[in-house]
Every structure is written in structure tokens, then in C-alpha cells.
Design a protein around this motif. Structure first.
Motif, PDB file in Angstrom:
ATOM      1  N   UNK A 335       0.816  -1.215   0.000  1.00 52.92           N
ATOM      2  CA  UNK A 335       0.000   0.000   0.000  1.00 52.92           C
ATOM      3  C   UNK A 335       0.852   1.268   0.000  1.00 52.92           C
ATOM      4  N   UNK A 336       1.977   1.230   0.727  1.00 56.56           N
ATOM      5  CA  UNK A 336       2.738   2.451   0.942  1.00 56.56           C
ATOM      6  C   UNK A 336       3.976   2.587   0.059  1.00 56.56           C
ATOM      7  N   UNK A 337       4.581   1.451  -0.356  1.00 55.52           N
ATOM      8  CA  UNK A 337       5.823   1.522  -1.142  1.00 55.52           C
ATOM      9  C   UNK A 337       5.812   0.515  -2.298  1.00 55.52           C
ATOM     10  N   UNK A 338       4.764   0.479  -3.075  1.00 54.27           N
ATOM     11  CA  UNK A 338       4.660  -0.562  -4.100  1.00 54.27           C
ATOM     12  C   UNK A 338       5.772  -0.516  -5.135  1.00 54.27           C
ATOM     13  N   UNK A 339       6.274   0.676  -5.447  1.00 52.19           N
ATOM     14  CA  UNK A 339       7.288   0.790  -6.491  1.00 52.19           C
ATOM     15  C   UNK A 339       8.662   0.320  -6.029  1.00 52.19           C
ATOM     16  N   UNK A 340       8.815   0.036  -4.729  1.00 49.25           N
ATOM     17  CA  UNK A 340      10.104  -0.421  -4.224  1.00 49.25           C
ATOM     18  C   UNK A 340      10.259  -1.936  -4.282  1.00 49.25           C
ATOM     19  N   UNK A 341       9.193  -2.653  -4.636  1.00 46.94           N
ATOM     20  CA  UNK A 341       9.313  -4.077  -4.911  1.00 46.94           C
ATOM     21  C   UNK A 341       9.913  -4.279  -6.302  1.00 46.94           C
ATOM     22  N   UNK A 342      10.654  -5.365  -6.483  1.00 51.99           N
ATOM     23  CA  UNK A 342      11.006  -5.779  -7.830  1.00 51.99           C
ATOM     24  C   UNK A 342       9.746  -6.248  -8.547  1.00 51.99           C
ATOM     25  N   UNK A 343       9.761  -6.156  -9.864  1.00 54.73           N
ATOM     26  CA  UNK A 343       8.544  -6.453 -10.617  1.00 54.73           C
ATOM     27  C   UNK A 343       8.101  -7.907 -10.444  1.00 54.73           C
ATOM     28  N   UNK A 344       9.028  -8.853 -10.449  1.00 57.12           N
ATOM     29  CA  UNK A 344       8.641 -10.250 -10.346  1.00 57.12           C
ATOM     30  C   UNK A 344       7.972 -10.538  -9.003  1.00 57.12           C
ATOM     31  N   UNK A 345       8.558 -10.051  -7.930  1.00 56.03           N
ATOM     32  CA  UNK A 345       7.975 -10.251  -6.606  1.00 56.03           C
ATOM     33  C   UNK A 345       6.603  -9.616  -6.529  1.00 56.03           C
ATOM     34  N   UNK A 346       6.508  -8.381  -7.002  1.00 56.51           N
ATOM     35  CA  UNK A 346       5.239  -7.658  -6.938  1.00 56.51           C
ATOM     36  C   UNK A 346       4.142  -8.430  -7.659  1.00 56.51           C
ATOM     37  N   UNK A 347       4.437  -8.900  -8.870  1.00 60.60           N
ATOM     38  CA  UNK A 347       3.406  -9.536  -9.680  1.00 60.60           C
ATOM     39  C   UNK A 347       3.027 -10.902  -9.129  1.00 60.60           C
ATOM     40  N   UNK A 348       3.971 -11.629  -8.572  1.00 66.77           N
ATOM     41  CA  UNK A 348       3.659 -12.939  -8.006  1.00 66.77           C
ATOM     42  C   UNK A 348       2.852 -12.818  -6.716  1.00 66.77           C
ATOM     43  N   UNK A 349       3.297 -11.954  -5.830  1.00 65.61           N
ATOM     44  CA  UNK A 349       2.695 -11.896  -4.506  1.00 65.61           C
ATOM     45  C   UNK A 349       1.293 -11.315  -4.509  1.00 65.61           C
ATOM     46  N   UNK A 350       0.959 -10.517  -5.526  1.00 67.28           N
ATOM     47  CA  UNK A 350      -0.357  -9.891  -5.572  1.00 67.28           C
ATOM     48  C   UNK A 350      -1.462 -10.937  -5.659  1.00 67.28           C
ATOM     49  N   UNK A 351      -1.118 -12.153  -6.079  1.00 66.56           N
ATOM     50  CA  UNK A 351      -2.100 -13.229  -6.123  1.00 66.56           C
ATOM     51  C   UNK A 351      -2.743 -13.428  -4.756  1.00 66.56           C
ATOM     52  N   UNK A 352      -1.959 -13.197  -3.684  1.00 64.43           N
ATOM     53  CA  UNK A 352      -2.496 -13.379  -2.340  1.00 64.43           C
ATOM     54  C   UNK A 352      -3.596 -12.406  -1.991  1.00 64.43           C
ATOM     55  N   UNK A 353      -3.651 -11.263  -2.678  1.00 62.98           N
ATOM     56  CA  UNK A 353      -4.707 -10.285  -2.405  1.00 62.98           C
ATOM     57  C   UNK A 353      -6.035 -10.694  -3.009  1.00 62.98           C
ATOM     58  N   UNK A 354      -6.035 -11.709  -3.882  1.00 63.12           N
ATOM     59  CA  UNK A 354      -7.268 -12.095  -4.566  1.00 63.12           C
ATOM     60  C   UNK A 354      -7.953 -13.282  -3.901  1.00 63.12           C
ATOM     61  N   UNK A 355      -7.315 -13.908  -2.906  1.00 61.20           N
ATOM     62  CA  UNK A 355      -7.912 -15.079  -2.277  1.00 61.20           C
ATOM     63  C   UNK A 355      -8.787 -14.656  -1.110  1.00 61.20           C
ATOM     64  N   UNK A 356      -9.828 -15.420  -0.868  1.00 61.65           N
ATOM     65  CA  UNK A 356     -10.755 -15.128   0.218  1.00 61.65           C
ATOM     66  C   UNK A 356     -10.443 -15.983   1.437  1.00 61.65           C
ATOM     67  N   UNK A 357     -11.095 -15.657   2.560  1.00 62.36           N
ATOM     68  CA  UNK A 357     -10.931 -16.468   3.766  1.00 62.36           C
ATOM     69  C   UNK A 357     -11.417 -17.885   3.527  1.00 62.36           C
ATOM     70  N   UNK A 358     -12.470 -18.028   2.723  1.00 61.50           N
ATOM     71  CA  UNK A 358     -12.981 -19.369   2.420  1.00 61.50           C
ATOM     72  C   UNK A 358     -11.965 -20.168   1.615  1.00 61.50           C
ATOM     73  N   UNK A 359     -11.335 -19.513   0.632  1.00 63.89           N
ATOM     74  CA  UNK A 359     -10.308 -20.188  -0.158  1.00 63.89           C
ATOM     75  C   UNK A 359      -9.178 -20.690   0.738  1.00 63.89           C
ATOM     76  N   UNK A 360      -8.705 -19.816   1.629  1.00 70.81           N
ATOM     77  CA  UNK A 360      -7.581 -20.174   2.494  1.00 70.81           C
ATOM     78  C   UNK A 360      -7.975 -21.275   3.474  1.00 70.81           C
TER      79      UNK A 360
END
Length: 494
Positions: A335-360
Motif C-alpha cells: 500500500x505504501x511503497x509498491x514501487x520499491x518491490x522488484x517487478x517479479x515479486x510484486x506480480x507474483x505476490x499480488x495473487x495473495x490479495x485475490x484469495x478469500x478467507x474461504x479459499x484459504x
């Protein structure tokens, strides 16, 4: 420089061999440390396996080990032995960067438990080793430090995420390198670089003070020159830690007790169908697996072919858990420093923002023993029958991955491409405005693509998504495989 009583150069001595020479007075810890530091200076410019070399600390540790030996004090099998740590292990007064701009100036106040144990055992710290950013995204060329390269052939990758650990160990820069393993990050570099790599049983080694990728999946373990060296390291670092919720309060095994035995009667399961059906597998790899199985059988082992039930389901379970937990750890920086991630890490990890509590929750139900505590009833049922919950939870998890755009559902391919209209909208998922993920973010991604990742869609992109095309001069055309034709480590382990 050969050690007294042996024709081996110092960098080829195993921990066991070096330990014997140290205790016999044939070798000093200072000589070992000086040799290792000289080798790092001579070779690591081409390998980038170290982020930080701690020369002064190494010489001080070695001097203390020599003084202890002279005084008749023996703190254990690592005393006087040079080692290095993946740069996610906290080290008091020495920066721990996780190979990321976000932590480039991070200097911990205390050691991780593993670092403290090896230090107390008289080990000689040579420095901190390269990794994929936060042990996830890589190899990347938009980070503060270059990615490590494979000592068999610097044009090839060493595997990850314990990339520097595999490269440094294979090149003989240290006698042991600590790595971490969430989904193959010790075993992969060990395989790519031709070393021993051990992912210990969950809970045997404390993870306290090691930057997490996934709380319930992370393991700490060694990469080493020999199996005996891995066993020696485990003797030093194993032990219950009441401040690590996943730590197992069990007696430490005798890791060296079975080293002199044989494999007669040992039962080995061989999922040959899994290897044979793997994407991109070469005939040489299958032949090597078959040869190993044949040799084990001739030595008395019982080798039986087995079928892995619904591997893709458990792969989905692992992805849901890992990316969800990883995103939870890094949400504030997203939320606060998105541009400081490397692109590969940023794009991979964002998958975690799309999962729900039910999925987990469904993923945890399908994974036996999640969380490191006692076995919940559902997990016990799954251990007895791994597919018992497959009809409901398994279908839901497959549907989850199916709902996600293909370019993010398979991050090994997505991370090398420009953002497309069908990709997950990270700004919408996180509730952020255009300043973070709108035009500014897309422009930043385009600039990153244009420098480090340009041309990855064209011929030459490695099977792991390694950068290629116009970036070949910078990326060196790194590929997944080791150099063809090699049958041994280039440093000829005797």
C-alpha cells in the motif's frame, strides 16, 4: 593452499575433514578463513553469490576459534569452520536486506536463532548470501544487487530462492551455506548447482529471526559439500525454541548415526510418472533417475513405483497458502511503497490479495498439519485419505485458480510480460488510487520491462522465465539447466 596431511586444497575440505585437521593441530581456523576470503575475492565478482562479505567478522571469529582450541575448549563440530547465511537471516549489527530495496538499510539488533547457535558453536561467518527478493521473485535485474549465477556456467541460473547459497557452496566459497525452503528453495539450488541440500522436518529448526515468506510452509536448512556436513550442521542448529510457535519440542535426532550403514531393506517410492510427465523434462534426466533407482535396487533397497494422487490439487493448495500468507506479511508495503518491490515479486505476490478467507480455509483443510500445531480433525482425515475432501474443497481451489487471469494463475509465465487488460487489477484489489497502481505504476512497469525484461516474450526466454532478448547483455542469457556435458561439480569434489 593444501592442508597439512592432505593433498586437497583448503576449499575442498569438508566440515568433517577440516574439523579433524583443526583438532589435530594441522590447520588453523585463521588459515581456513583467509583462504575462503581470498577465494571469494577472486571468484565472486562473476558469481554474485554474496551481498555482504564480513571479512573483519570472519577473521575475528577465526581468531577466537583458534584461541579456544589452544585453551582446550571445543564448542562443537562447527568451531573454526567458515559458513555463510542466506540474506534473510537476521545478524546483529550486520545488514539483512532480503535482496530488496525495501530493506537495503536494515540492520538487525539481534541474531536469528540459527545464526546465534552457529556463532555459539564457534563458526566463522563469511557473510550474507544472495536470494530471490523476499525468497520469492527472481532472478531479477531491477533490484539493488545482481542475481547470483551458477558456478558450473555463469550464463545459467543457480536455482532459487537460496540462489547465493547454492552458488557459493558449489564454488567452494564456504563450507556450509544456510538456506530456506518454502516450495523448493533449498532443494532446487542444490540440484542446479550439484550440492547437498536438506529441507529438514518441519519444526526441527527454529525460524525465529528469519524473514518469513509463508509462516506455515517455511523451513530453514543447510546446503553443504557432503551429506555428513549436512548432518553436522543439523546437530548444531536443531533444537526446540519456545518462542517459535512451530518449533517441535522433541529430542534432537542423532543425524550422523546412520551414515555408515547401507540401504538394504530400505523402501523407496518412485513416482516415475510424475517425472516422465513433467513439462520440458529431458531424456537425460529420466535416464539419470532410472539409473539411480537401478543402483539403489542393486544395493538392496526395495524400489517401488507409485502414483501421486492429484498432484495439481496439492500444488493449488500450496499456492493459495503461500501467496496468501506472503501478501499478509507485505500488505503494508504494497500500500505504501509498491514501487520499491522488484517487478517479479510484486506480480507474483499480488495473487495473495485475490484469495478469500474461504479459499484459504479450504486450503488449510486439505493440508495436513498446517500451522505447526496439533493435527486438527480435518487434517487427520486428509492424512488417512488425502482425497477425502477433494470433491468439495479440491473443486473450489481449482475453480479459484481458474477464475484468476491465466497470466497470474501461472506466475512463472506471467511475471515476464507486460501488464495486460485481463490481469488482476492490483489497485482495485488493494483499494489504492491511481498514484500507486494507475498510470504511474504502469509506466514504471513499462520502464522496468524496457530495461531488464525487454524481449522475454521472444525466443530465448528461459523456462524459468529468466530475462532474455534485448536484455541478454545484462542478464547473460541465464538458463535453467547447468552447462551441458558436465558430470561433476567444476571444482572436482574428490
Amino acid at each position: 593452499m593444501p592442508a597439512t596431511g592432505t593433498t586437497k586444497p583448503l576449499h575442498e575440505l569438508s566440515i568433517a575433514e577440516a574439523g579433524a585437521a583443526l583438532r589435530a593441530g594441522e590447520l588453523t581456523a585463521t588459515a581456513l578463513a583467509q583462504d575462503a576470503l581470498a577465494r571469494i575475492a577472486a571468484l565472486d565478482g562473476a558469481l554474485n553469490s554474496f551481498i555482504t562479505v564480513t571479512a573483519e567478522r570472519a577473521l575475528a571469529d577465526a581468531d577466537a576459534a583458534d584461541a579456544a582450541f589452544k585453551a582446550g575448549i571445543d564448542a562443537g563440530p562447527m568451531q573454526g569452520v567458515p559458513y555463510a547465511l542466506k540474506d534473510i537471516y537476521d545478524t546483529a549489527g550486520i545488514r539483512t536486506t532480503c535482496h530488496s530495496k525495501l530493506l537495503v538499510d536494515n540492520v538487525p539488533a539481534a541474531d536469528s536463532v540459527v545464526a546465534a547457535k552457529i556463532k555459539a558453536g564457534g563458526g566463522v561467518l563469511l557473510g550474507k548470501l544472495s536470494t530471490h527478493e523476499f525468497a520469492l521473485g527472481g532472478p531479477s535485474f531491477d533490484l539493488p544487487f545482481p542475481p547470483a549465477r551458477n558456478p558450473w556456467n555463469p550464463e545459467h541460473i543457480p536455482g532459487g530462492s537460496s540462489s547465493g547459497s547454492g552458488a557459493a557452496e558449489a564454488a567452494g566459497l564456504c563450507r556450509m551455506a544456510m538456506g530456506s525452503d518454502t516450495g523448493g528453495s533449498i532443494r532446487g539450488p542444490a540440484a542446479y548447482c550439484g550440492t547437498v541440500g536438506l529441507k529438514p522436518t518441519y519444526g526441527l529448526v527454529s525460524r525465529r529471526g528469519v524473514f518469513p515468506l509463508s509462516y506455515t510452509l517455511d523451513h530453514c536448512g543447510p546446503l553443504s559439500w557432503t551429506v555428513e556436513d549436512a548432518a553436522i550442521t543439523m546437530e548444531v542448529i536443531t533444537g526446540h525454541d519456545p518462542l517459535d510457535p512451530a518449533s517441535a519440542d522433541v529430542p534432537a535426532p542423532d543425524f550422523r548415526s546412520g551414515l555408515g550403514g547401507d540401504v538394504s531393506g530400505l523402501k523407496i517410492a518412485l513416482p516415475r510418472h510424475f517425472f516422465a510427465q513433467a513439462e520440458g523434462v529431458s531424456p537425460e534426466v529420466l535416464a539419470a533417475i532410472d539409473k539411480a533407482a537401478d543402483l539403489l535396487a542393486k544395493a538392496g533397497a526395495i524400489v517401488e513405483e507409485v502414483t501421486i494422487p492429484d498432484y495439481e490439487l496439492f500444488n493449488a493448495v500450496g499456492r493459495v497458502i503461500m501467496f496468501s500468507e506472503a501478501f499478509a506479511i507485505h500488505e503494508k508495503d504494497y500500500r505504501e511503497r509498491p514501487l520499491d518491490f522488484g517487478r517479479l515479486t510484486f506480480t507474483r505476490m499480488i495473487l495473495g490479495a485475490t484469495t478469500s478467507a474461504a479459499d484459504l480455509t479450504q486450503a488449510y483443510r486439505l493440508r495436513p498439519g498446517a500451522g505447526g500445531g496439533g493435527q486438527p480433525p480435518a487434517a487427520q482425515a486428509v492424512r488417512r485419505d488425502p482425497l477425502r475432501l477433494g470433491a468439495g474443497a479440491g473443486r473450489a481451489l481449482r475453480q479459484l485458480l481458474g477464475r484468476l487471469p491465466a497470466k497470474l494463475a501461472d506466475p512463472d509465465h506471467a511475471v515476464q510480460r507486460h501488464r495486460q487488460p485481463g490481469d488482476v487489477d492490483a489497485g482495485r484489489v488493494l483499494g489504492l488510487g491511481p498514484a500507486a497502481f494507475g498510470a504511474d505504476r504502469r509506466a514504471a512497469l513499462r520502464r522496468a520491462d524496457g530495461s531488464a525484461h525487454r524481449g522475454a516474450d521472444r525466443e530465448g526466454a528461459g523456462p524459468d522465465g529468466a530475462a532474455a532478448g534485448d536484455s541478454r547483455a545484462q542478464a547473460g542469457g541465464m538458463r535453467r539447466r547447468c552447462a551441458e556435458g558436465h558430470t561433476r561439480c567444476p571444482h572436482e569434489r574428490g
